[in-house]
Scaffold this motif. Structure first.
Motif: not given
Length: 230
Positions: A115-125, A80-87
């Motif tokens: 990462i920038r387009a989705h506003g994740y720059e302060d949510k990632v390492i 029931s689980c599938h792999p994901h794209t980064l987006e």
């Protein structure tokens, strides 16, 4: 000591899934670690192995699959689980994330743009394996933290001098001199659990020992079990 869910955690769901990542965060993980590779049509996807055999029973290389073919794969442990794209991950809101970049260089710039387009720059390492990729991330945004998956203990200072904020040590590499070298430079030490050669696994005694040593973080599979120890 921070607890990072290795490959998203494996307490209840297959590794590298949004289900596993969300579960791990709910159980108390401070970060989830997710690996990134690219498909045949140059789409960044969440994948640790270079091929789809171990998790999906398909011997194709990830780089030989199109995005559509990759997303159609089903996990052997839970179909029931599938792999994901980064987006897909970035749109899910799951955070914070340690991204382990398997393919850097110019490909890394594309990942950073997502990462920038989705506003994740302060949510990632950003976890990288070369000093060139450390420089690339810091040039893109100096505020993004970088973890160095160093190739050997001898490379510690080289990565620190290029701007790495966190140094990953394999469990067998952990000793007082190495930890002191990193922390005296004002950087963090995160350990990749690998007890008995099994990546993501360690003993309760090691977790407690590392906490008393002042280790800053540990990457491990089982979140609930290790969170209880901490």
């Amino acid at each position: 000591m921070l607890l990072i869910a290795h490959r998203g955690g494996t307490d209840r769901y297959p590794e590298l899934t949004l289900e596993a990542s969300q579960c791990s965060l709910e159980l108390g993980a401070d970060y989830v670690e997710l690996d990134i590779r690219f498909t045949k049509d140059n789409v960044p996807v969440i994948a640790h192995d270079s091929d789809a055999l171990r998790l999906f029973g398909n011997s194709s290389k990830i780089s030989d699959l199109t995005e559509e073919q990759f997303k159609s794969l089903k996990y052997l442990l839970n179909d029931s689980c599938h792999p994901h794209t980064l987006e897909e991950v970035l749109k899910s809101g799951v955070a914070p994330i340690l991204f382990h970049i398997k393919e850097g260089g110019s490909a890394l710039t594309r990942i950073l743009e997502y990462i920038r387009a989705h506003g994740y720059e302060d949510k990632v390492i950003m976890g990288v394996v070369t000093v060139g990729d450390v420089r690339l991330v810091k040039a893109f945004n100096h505020e993004i933290k970088v973890l160095a998956f160093i190739p050997s203990k001898e490379a510690i200072m080289e990565f620190i001098e290029q701007g790495a904020d966190i140094i990953r040590l394999w469990e067998p590499w952990v000793d007082e001199p190495s930890v002191s070298l990193v922390q005296q430079a004002g950087k963090q030490v995160w350990i990749m659990a690998a007890y008995g050669g099994i990546i993501g696994n360690t003993s309760a005694e090691k977790i407690v020992q590392w906490k008393h040593m002042g280790i800053d973080g540990v990457l491990a599979d089982l979140v609930a079990e290790n969170k209880a120890l901490l």
